[in-house]
Scaffold this motif. Sequence first.
Motif, mmCIF file in Angstrom:
data_model
loop_
_atom_site.group_PDB
_atom_site.id
_atom_site.type_symbol
_atom_site.label_atom_id
_atom_site.label_comp_id
_atom_site.label_asym_id
_atom_site.label_seq_id
_atom_site.Cartn_x
_atom_site.Cartn_y
_atom_site.Cartn_z
ATOM 1 N N MET A 1 0.862 -1.168 0.000
ATOM 2 C CA MET A 1 0.000 0.000 0.000
ATOM 3 C C MET A 1 0.911 1.234 0.000
ATOM 4 N N GLN A 5 -2.275 5.975 -0.279
ATOM 5 C CA GLN A 5 -3.409 5.089 -0.015
ATOM 6 C C GLN A 5 -3.591 4.877 1.486
ATOM 7 N N ARG A 6 -2.477 4.750 2.220
ATOM 8 C CA ARG A 6 -2.550 4.573 3.673
ATOM 9 C C ARG A 6 -3.224 5.768 4.334
ATOM 10 N N GLU A 9 -6.974 5.541 3.641
ATOM 11 C CA GLU A 9 -7.623 4.532 4.470
ATOM 12 C C GLU A 9 -7.739 4.976 5.924
ATOM 13 N N THR A 10 -6.726 5.650 6.420
ATOM 14 C CA THR A 10 -6.773 6.160 7.793
ATOM 15 C C THR A 10 -7.870 7.205 7.936
ATOM 16 N N ILE A 12 -10.535 7.507 6.126
ATOM 17 C CA ILE A 12 -11.832 6.837 6.023
ATOM 18 C C ILE A 12 -12.181 6.153 7.346
ATOM 19 N N ARG A 13 -11.224 5.441 7.912
ATOM 20 C CA ARG A 13 -11.460 4.754 9.189
ATOM 21 C C ARG A 13 -11.916 5.747 10.258
ATOM 22 N N GLU A 55 -16.644 7.585 0.604
ATOM 23 C CA GLU A 55 -16.243 6.216 0.928
ATOM 24 C C GLU A 55 -16.600 5.868 2.372
ATOM 25 N N ARG A 59 -19.148 2.833 3.534
ATOM 26 C CA ARG A 59 -18.773 1.769 4.478
ATOM 27 C C ARG A 59 -19.689 1.724 5.687
#
Length: 62
Positions: A1, A5-6, A9-10, A12-13, A55, A59
């Motif tokens: 990754m 991208q990391r 994703e962070t 989004i989380r 996103e 989710r």
Amino acid sequence: MTEKQRLFETAIRDAVVVLTLMRRDVFAGPEFTVADESTDKAVAAGWAFHQIEDEARRRVNQ
């Protein structure tokens, strides 16, 4: 990754956590600060805010 991208994703989380809290009528707390910071980092890396938000909403609604 990749780092980009990391960061995405962070962000989004963290946004998922905030959206979940908001559904419970919680609108303040350290999670909001964390989400703001991770979103800022992802945006600085080239992501658009709406990409992160869309996103995260997707989710949460799964």
